[in-house]
Design an enzyme around this catalytic site. Sequence first.
Site, mmCIF file in Angstrom:
data_model
loop_
_atom_site.group_PDB
_atom_site.id
_atom_site.type_symbol
_atom_site.label_atom_id
_atom_site.label_comp_id
_atom_site.label_asym_id
_atom_site.label_seq_id
_atom_site.Cartn_x
_atom_site.Cartn_y
_atom_site.Cartn_z
ATOM 1 N NE ARG A 121 27.528 75.672 -24.179
ATOM 2 C CZ ARG A 121 28.493 76.528 -24.523
ATOM 3 N NH1 ARG A 121 29.771 76.252 -24.293
ATOM 4 N NH2 ARG A 121 28.194 77.680 -25.103
ATOM 5 C CG HIS A 165 29.731 78.677 -30.116
ATOM 6 N ND1 HIS A 165 29.793 77.999 -28.926
ATOM 7 C CD2 HIS A 165 30.972 79.205 -30.288
ATOM 8 C CE1 HIS A 165 31.004 78.096 -28.393
ATOM 9 N NE2 HIS A 165 31.749 78.826 -29.206
ATOM 10 C CD GLU A 211 33.350 82.814 -24.680
ATOM 11 O OE1 GLU A 211 34.009 83.466 -25.497
ATOM 12 O OE2 GLU A 211 33.851 81.975 -23.926
ATOM 13 C CG ASN A 339 31.841 79.734 -21.993
ATOM 14 O OD1 ASN A 339 31.007 78.954 -21.535
ATOM 15 N ND2 ASN A 339 31.873 80.079 -23.269
ATOM 16 C CE1 TYR A 341 38.607 77.574 -22.475
ATOM 17 C CE2 TYR A 341 36.777 79.132 -22.427
ATOM 18 C CZ TYR A 341 37.333 77.948 -22.880
ATOM 19 O OH TYR A 341 36.633 77.133 -23.731
ATOM 20 C CD GLU A 400 33.187 77.373 -24.457
ATOM 21 O OE1 GLU A 400 34.336 77.833 -24.571
ATOM 22 O OE2 GLU A 400 32.267 77.613 -25.262
HETATM 23 C C1 BGC Z 1 34.784 79.864 -27.076
HETATM 24 C C2 BGC Z 1 35.248 78.626 -27.809
HETATM 25 C C3 BGC Z 1 36.759 78.663 -27.952
HETATM 26 C C4 BGC Z 1 37.357 78.643 -26.573
HETATM 27 C C5 BGC Z 1 38.877 78.623 -26.528
HETATM 28 C C6 BGC Z 1 35.656 80.267 -25.936
HETATM 29 O O1 BGC Z 1 35.873 81.628 -26.047
HETATM 30 O O2 BGC Z 1 33.450 79.764 -26.717
HETATM 31 O O3 BGC Z 1 34.601 78.590 -29.030
HETATM 32 O O4 BGC Z 1 37.234 77.621 -28.730
HETATM 33 O O5 BGC Z 1 36.938 79.771 -25.850
HETATM 34 O O6 BGC Z 1 39.401 79.791 -27.059
#
Ligand code: BGC
Length: 494
Positions: A121, A165, A211, A339, A341, A400
């Site tokens: 991607r 992006h 995002e 995404n 995290y 992500e």
């Molecule tokens: C983004 C990336 C960023 C990653 C880590 C995401 O919010 O899409 O560009 O590097 O998180 O912070």
Amino acid sequence: MPFKRFSRRQFGGLAGSSAFGLSMMLSARSSTAQSDQATGIQNQRPPSDFPSGFLWGTATSAYQVEGAVNEDGRGPSIWDRFAHTPGTISDRSNGDTATDHYRLYKQDIQLMKSLGVKAYRFSIAWPRVFPEGTGSANPKGLDFYSRLVDELSANGIEPFATLYHWDLPQALQDRFGGWTSRDTSKAFADYAAHVTARLSDRVKHFFTINECSRLVHLGHGLGADAPGLKLPQSGLNQVRHHVALGHGLAVQAIRAHGRAGTRVGPAENAVSCIPAIETPANIRAAEIATRELNAGYLTVMLEGKYTDAYLARAGNDAPKFTADDLRVISSPIDFVGLNVYTPDHYVVAADNERGFTLAPFPASFPHMKASWLRPGPEAIYWVPRHVAKLWNVKSIYITENGTSGSDQPAADGTIYDVDRIMYLRNYLTQLQRATSEGVPVLGYFLWSLMDNFEWSDGYEQRFGIYHVDFDSKRRTPKLSAAFYRETIARNAVA
Ligand code: BGC
């Protein structure tokens, strides 16, 4: 956490006390259900495969890796302007050269190949294609992506392209005020049409905007990302609407200009709502919270309306929109990219107007190297599950997931990034839980293939599974690269 695994101490103890010792451990490898006679503990993990054909990938974005900001007719973007403004980037760096992926892309594709990934991607830099944002295209800009796509295909790696992006052509910021104007939404659709007409013979999957929520909040509310605006609430809500509109117009443009079989969807970091305890009431509350807290993004894209609570809360600051806007924003999509995290909220069911309470984070909650990145592996189980359930979504990609780390080389030169491996292993275990329960996640893109320009954190936060020496541009695998290779080869968490 709802999974059982040997700790190293337990495993060593078992082997040491067993009369069979090593030979028992070895024979256990060839027999799945065998358990230790004394303890009954299985010597091998129960099957934890991902579905066959699960798409393992890695991800990057243009401004974070490409460099070459003045090459081949590229115009300036809002990130060039922002990064060159004093006080914006913690280490005073910028993406002028980044990892030099623009020149080293063939080498980077070999790194992907050696991991065994099946998909990549990447994002397309709008100002390479339209240096002025609109008007005449710069053919050399798209040529780069055309070469990239060909090289990926030649190496058996499927291209997944993100159209935006965050690197808006600066010209559009100057001319229209960027996303404060719906002219930018329209310009985005024209750019999307141009790209798909030329690449959809080889690229089958397009993400519209990466995002939306971060570019709205950090870019236009907090001023921490480009273009560095701190708009009042009404302006912020209007930007949010224009971004969602840009997504919808781009979906329509891609449908109109892409070849048959072209698939499109957003890549969103949905506000993640985790039931604090997995009871039916908390799970329902977390679903309600997911719908409300993503009202201006996934909810409007998938339902074609802003929730009543969202509009009521916004009051006089609510965005101005037409019924037609809502129809455009909710144009049918083929998949949702997520995404994931960190858990944004742990949710408890409550007898209040909203139906939920967002638990405050205790000060003792751990975090990874970046203080915002609290590890909560169950987020990658719940976010796709909520999305599938709330909106009957049938195809999801994790677009992500990953973490930064301190990544110091040990005396032998290896970067033993066991914190990243711990993070990935736990998230992938939860993702496997999701797929095994039928949540329709088709693939996973690890962020990131290599260290890169981490926005306002500059080069201080390294997210790669390949280390990049930003002086020599040399790439070196971290231990997590071996972890990911092994996971891909097994199609199961390693
Ligand atoms: C983004 C990336 C960023 C990653 C880590 C995401 O919010 O899409 O560009 O590097 O998180 O912070």
